[in-house]
Enzyme design. Structure first.
Site, PDB file in Angstrom:
ATOM      1  N   ASP A 187     -92.854   4.784 -44.792  1.00  0.00           N
ATOM      2  CA  ASP A 187     -91.543   5.078 -44.469  1.00  0.00           C
ATOM      3  C   ASP A 187     -90.977   4.157 -45.753  1.00  0.00           C
ATOM      4  O   ASP A 187     -90.892   4.444 -46.763  1.00  0.00           O
ATOM      5  CB  ASP A 187     -91.245   4.410 -42.665  1.00  0.00           C
TER       6      ASP A 187
ATOM      7  N   ASN B 221     -85.549  17.400 -36.836  1.00  0.00           N
ATOM      8  CA  ASN B 221     -84.204  17.265 -36.173  1.00  0.00           C
ATOM      9  C   ASN B 221     -83.652  18.722 -36.227  1.00  0.00           C
ATOM     10  O   ASN B 221     -82.289  18.440 -36.148  1.00  0.00           O
ATOM     11  CB  ASN B 221     -83.317  15.904 -36.253  1.00  0.00           C
TER      12      ASN B 221
ATOM     13  N   SER C 135     -88.837  11.080 -35.534  1.00  0.00           N
ATOM     14  CA  SER C 135     -89.023   9.989 -36.477  1.00  0.00           C
ATOM     15  C   SER C 135     -90.031   9.172 -35.131  1.00  0.00           C
ATOM     16  O   SER C 135     -90.673   8.213 -35.130  1.00  0.00           O
ATOM     17  CB  SER C 135     -87.615   9.493 -36.950  1.00  0.00           C
TER      18      SER C 135
END
Length: 437
Positions: free
Chosen positions: A103, A232, A297
């Protein structure tokens, strides 16, 4: 920040339909005084391929901003209220399990993560050891997996004794990261022996990438379980593949809301395996404190936390077996999966409570057998959801509004013609100054 209230998003697309309907009516000049106002949508996030809203504090009320180094949120988040945590953690806490988080880095200065970090992380967009996080995204992800309990807040990680191995592939000051840095981070995590890897990102424009595909395939062959966010871009409900979530062997996670329905933004597709809470997700942020955010996420690390618990309890289970158990115990939408929430919304307690050895793939429920007399019971169907109801109301509102437009316009024309005839008087046309012959 303990007094902050999180905005409910269970209305999702239904609310957008209502806003659209009232917007059309407003454009035509109709004002329905008896209709309550619909809240304006939150400001859209900045463009990013991190699978969240893209901005700190998204999911809080519009007047609230996330402050790194701020306070904690006192109440227990809804995503943990739905779990019997004592029952869950009586079976496993993630002790002895390390989860690699690929990340923007994980800031270990947050007290809930200070004891959660495993040594040996890396940085592919800077020169740190993976414990710098300028964006706050990776710190949130890590907290959902393994945040330690803290007096004064109801939030903690799903696997509060697990360790986090941070690999920073994005979020650098000079280099933002791409599929290449992600691929290198995956390979580094495998080299460190990580058996659970969380990736809460996808490629821009849903692009497949050979280097990334090969890195994921090598990780799967090594026995690692990759848990990835579905993305998304699903507000329109259309199916599309995202990467790395769509690659073979990856556990792809969609986002669900408080009603166990797909969050409106969650990407739909046949690749979706399960869904997990991804709306108003409380988690840790850099420099201390907590904030909330939305996105797949934060659904992915919820599942990675469950995987860590299963790995502790059943250390000899393979990645495929852990995946199967997560899928088998999810709240199924039907006999099998669908493209919105896969096999269903995950149930951590159910996953840990079943000690039977799973197979390598989940199986659909068998068809309902006929009862005595050859009668096949009718399948149970759910009633109208809140989203469906609001969509229906939006159609009614728009229809009635347009009808009022037509009635008002027609009445106005009729009144104008009547007044013109009255002004002309007997023997005259409707045009002043002209007499009939």
């Amino acid at each position: 920040m303990g007094g902050l209230t999180a905005r409910t998003r269970s209305r999702d697309s239904g609310s957008r339909a209502l806003r659209w309907a009232f917007g059309v009516l407003a454009a035509t000049g109709i004002c329905l005084a008896s209709t309550p106002p619909v809240p304006a949508p939150a400001a859209p996030g900045v463009p990013t391929r991190l699978s969240d809203s893209g901005r700190p504090g998204f999911g809080l009320s519009a007047s609230t901003e996330c402050v790194f180094g701020g306070g904690v949120i006192k109440p227990t988040p809804w995503s943990l209220q739905r779990i019997l945590l004592d029952q869950l953690h009586a079976q496993a806490t993630g002790k002895g399990v390390t989860v690699a988080v690929i990340d923007t880095g994980v800031d270990d200065s947050n007290v809930q993560l200070r004891g959660a970090m495993a040594p040996g992380g890396g940085d592919f967009v800077g020169s740190t050891d993976g414990t710098q996080d300028l964006e706050g995204h990776g710190t949130r992800v890590a907290g959902i997996i393994a945040a330690r309990p803290l007096k004064g807040t109801g939030f903690e990680g799903l696997a509060p004794d697990a360790k986090i191995l941070s690999f920073r592939y994005a979020g650098g000051q000079d280099k933002q990261g791409d599929s290449r840095t992600m691929s290198r981070a995956i390979s580094a995590a495998v080299a460190k022996g990580a058996k659970i890897i969380n990736i809460s990102s996808d490629t821009a424009n849903k692009q497949d990438n050979t280097e990334l595909r090969n890195a994921v395939a090598a990780a799967v062959r090594s026995g690692a379980l990759i848990v990835a966010a579905a993305g998304n871009d699903g507000a329109d409900g259309t199916s599309a593949k995202t990467y790395p979530a769509s690659y073979p062997g990856v556990l792809a996670v969609a986002a669900s809301d408080r009603n166990d329905e797909r969050a409106y933004f969650s990407q739909a597709g046949d690749f979706v395996d399960v869904a997990a809470p991804g709306v108003d997700m409380v988690s840790t942020v850099p420099k201390g404190g907590q904030c909330t955010a939305d996105g797949t996420s934060f659904a992915a690390p919820y599942v990675a936390g469950i995987a860590a618990l299963l790995k502790e309890k059943h250390p000899n289970w393979t990645a495929a077996q852990i995946t199967t158990r997560v899928e088998e115990t999810a709240g199924r939408p039907g006999r099998g999966p669908n493209r919105y929430i896969g096999w269903g919304v995950v149930d951590p307690v159910a996953a840990l409570s079943d000690d039977s050895t799973p197979g390598n793939t989940p199986q659909p429920d068998p068809p309902m057998a006929a009862r005595s007399g050859g009668v096949v019971p009718m399948s149970v169907t759910m009633g109208e959801s809140e989203t469906d109801r609001q969509r229906r109301v939006a159609v009614y509102v728009l229809g009635v509004g347009l009808l009022l437009v037509l009635v008002i316009a027609g009445s106005g024309m009729a009144l104008r013609d009547w007044r013109s005839k009255q002004a002309a008087g007997p023997g005259r046309t409707g045009l002043p100054g002209q007499r009939t012959t």
